[in-house]
Write a protein that holds these residues in place. Structure first.
Motif, PDB file in Angstrom:
ATOM      1  N   SER A 141     -70.662   6.326  59.752  1.00  0.00           N
ATOM      2  CA  SER A 141     -70.794   4.879  58.913  1.00  0.00           C
ATOM      3  C   SER A 141     -71.839   4.225  59.159  1.00  0.00           C
ATOM      4  O   SER A 141     -72.456   4.545  60.486  1.00  0.00           O
ATOM      5  CB  SER A 141     -69.438   4.395  59.163  1.00  0.00           C
ATOM      6  N   ALA A 142     -72.200   3.224  58.818  1.00  0.00           N
ATOM      7  CA  ALA A 142     -73.326   2.402  59.058  1.00  0.00           C
ATOM      8  C   ALA A 142     -73.010   1.653  60.057  1.00  0.00           C
ATOM      9  O   ALA A 142     -74.024   1.544  61.153  1.00  0.00           O
ATOM     10  CB  ALA A 142     -73.575   1.122  57.898  1.00  0.00           C
ATOM     11  N   ALA A 143     -71.874   1.293  60.659  1.00  0.00           N
ATOM     12  CA  ALA A 143     -71.486   0.677  61.689  1.00  0.00           C
ATOM     13  C   ALA A 143     -71.371   1.705  62.935  1.00  0.00           C
ATOM     14  O   ALA A 143     -71.857   1.198  64.106  1.00  0.00           O
ATOM     15  CB  ALA A 143     -70.078   0.007  61.729  1.00  0.00           C
ATOM     16  N   GLN A 144     -71.025   2.872  62.712  1.00  0.00           N
ATOM     17  CA  GLN A 144     -71.132   3.820  63.693  1.00  0.00           C
ATOM     18  C   GLN A 144     -72.445   4.293  64.172  1.00  0.00           C
ATOM     19  O   GLN A 144     -73.012   4.553  65.342  1.00  0.00           O
ATOM     20  CB  GLN A 144     -70.362   5.205  63.384  1.00  0.00           C
ATOM     21  N   LEU A 145     -73.255   4.387  63.208  1.00  0.00           N
ATOM     22  CA  LEU A 145     -74.708   4.604  63.335  1.00  0.00           C
ATOM     23  C   LEU A 145     -75.396   3.566  64.249  1.00  0.00           C
ATOM     24  O   LEU A 145     -76.093   3.981  65.120  1.00  0.00           O
ATOM     25  CB  LEU A 145     -75.509   4.823  62.045  1.00  0.00           C
ATOM     26  N   TYR A 206     -79.576  11.652  55.169  1.00  0.00           N
ATOM     27  CA  TYR A 206     -80.526  10.837  54.744  1.00  0.00           C
ATOM     28  C   TYR A 206     -81.926  11.278  54.368  1.00  0.00           C
ATOM     29  O   TYR A 206     -82.231  12.405  54.550  1.00  0.00           O
ATOM     30  CB  TYR A 206     -81.087   9.849  56.020  1.00  0.00           C
ATOM     31  N   THR A 207     -82.712  10.620  53.564  1.00  0.00           N
ATOM     32  CA  THR A 207     -83.964  11.061  53.221  1.00  0.00           C
ATOM     33  C   THR A 207     -84.698  10.308  54.468  1.00  0.00           C
ATOM     34  O   THR A 207     -84.279   9.202  55.247  1.00  0.00           O
ATOM     35  CB  THR A 207     -84.351  10.435  51.775  1.00  0.00           C
ATOM     36  N   ALA A 212     -85.278   5.285  57.890  1.00  0.00           N
ATOM     37  CA  ALA A 212     -86.140   4.487  58.311  1.00  0.00           C
ATOM     38  C   ALA A 212     -85.915   2.802  57.940  1.00  0.00           C
ATOM     39  O   ALA A 212     -85.763   2.244  58.730  1.00  0.00           O
ATOM     40  CB  ALA A 212     -87.631   4.482  57.839  1.00  0.00           C
ATOM     41  N   ALA A 213     -84.993   2.717  56.804  1.00  0.00           N
ATOM     42  CA  ALA A 213     -84.747   1.528  56.430  1.00  0.00           C
ATOM     43  C   ALA A 213     -83.467   1.132  57.282  1.00  0.00           C
ATOM     44  O   ALA A 213     -83.286  -0.309  57.524  1.00  0.00           O
ATOM     45  CB  ALA A 213     -84.434   1.456  54.855  1.00  0.00           C
ATOM     46  N   VAL A 214     -82.521   1.936  57.769  1.00  0.00           N
ATOM     47  CA  VAL A 214     -81.362   1.530  58.415  1.00  0.00           C
ATOM     48  C   VAL A 214     -81.613   1.526  59.887  1.00  0.00           C
ATOM     49  O   VAL A 214     -80.852   1.007  60.713  1.00  0.00           O
ATOM     50  CB  VAL A 214     -80.251   2.288  58.144  1.00  0.00           C
ATOM     51  N   ALA A 215     -82.651   2.115  60.365  1.00  0.00           N
ATOM     52  CA  ALA A 215     -83.081   2.102  61.897  1.00  0.00           C
ATOM     53  C   ALA A 215     -83.495   0.890  62.523  1.00  0.00           C
ATOM     54  O   ALA A 215     -84.366   0.245  61.625  1.00  0.00           O
ATOM     55  CB  ALA A 215     -83.863   3.409  62.392  1.00  0.00           C
TER      56      ALA A 215
END
Length: 238
Positions: A141-145, A206-207, A212-215
């Motif tokens: 999930s976003a939080a786990q990432l 991901y693409t 890149a947008a979430v990192a």
């Protein structure tokens, strides 16, 4: 039926992740990862670019997070031993089924197997020269990432590097995987989750632009042929 690859299919769970996954199919899946990852994981490039240069002083610590059946960790450990490098390779996974299988498959005792999360290792004060994962990011999930990337940065020693490798979602990747696995679906991959879950993995991935947008800013995305993404964080130089 045309598969929608315009967005991440995060609502489609992979069967091998289920608590009640068939044990025989799960074991066959772990065993077949050895062959599949030899072709698809890009493990040789990561070893030559990131591990070998950091092993020049004759000692290195490597962590494989979310090690699954452990084939990547064993590959790294065998390569370092072959090169005469003293190494401590740790394979960690939160799923005890994976850790048990990986440990049983490691007849030479090359790897230290841990049923632990990245946060557990941070709490223990662990540090590694190289922190790896393979096909883990798309499961999170976003939080786990966010948690994994923060933990990875803390686990990376001075002069070290963290490299998270995953599939790049694209129609080309989906078509290639479909074509590669279809002829052996009833033989080598029979009674495993590899074909079905692999196609789902691509849909969940991901693409390059999405990753890149979430990192966080200190992480960079690298593309690798034909359909692989590396998310890389270099530790501070000594």
């Amino acid at each position: 039926m045309r598969v929608d690859l315009s967005r991440r299919a995060v609502d489609l769970p992979e069967r091998m992740d289920a608590d009640d996954a068939d044990p025989e199919m799960l074991a066959r899946t772990y065993a077949r990862f050895t062959y599949l990852n030899a072709i698809l994981s890009g493990r040789r490039g990561v070893h030559s670019r990131e591990i070998d240069p950091r092993a020049r002083h004759g000692w290195i610590r490597v962590l494989d997070i979310g090690c699954g059946g452990g084939d990547i960790a064993r590959y790294v450990a065998r390569g370092l031993r072959r090169d005469g490098i003293r190494a401590e390779v740790v394979g960690a996974d939160i799923d005890p089924r994976a850790v048990r299988w990986a440990s049983d498959a490691d007849a030479d005792g090359l790897v230290q197997w841990r049923c632990a999360s990245s946060s557990d290792l941070v709490a223990e004060g662990e540090q590694f020269d190289v922190v790896l994962s393979n096909h883990v990011l798309h499961h999170l999930s976003a939080a786990q990432l966010t948690g994994l990337l923060d933990d990875s940065a803390q686990l990376t020693a001075l002069g070290g590097i963290a490299v998270h490798s995953d599939i790049a979602r694209s129609r080309t990747a989906y078509a290639l995987y479909d074509a590669l696995t279809w002829p052996i679906a009833g033989t080598l991959l029979r009674r495993s989750f590899i074909r079905e879950d692999g196609l789902l993995s691509i849909r969940r991935s991901y693409t390059a632009a999405e990753l890149a947008a979430v990192a966080p800013p200190q992480w960079r995305v690298q593309r690798r042929f034909p359909a692989r993404l590396l998310l890389v964080h270099a530790g501070h130089l000594v």
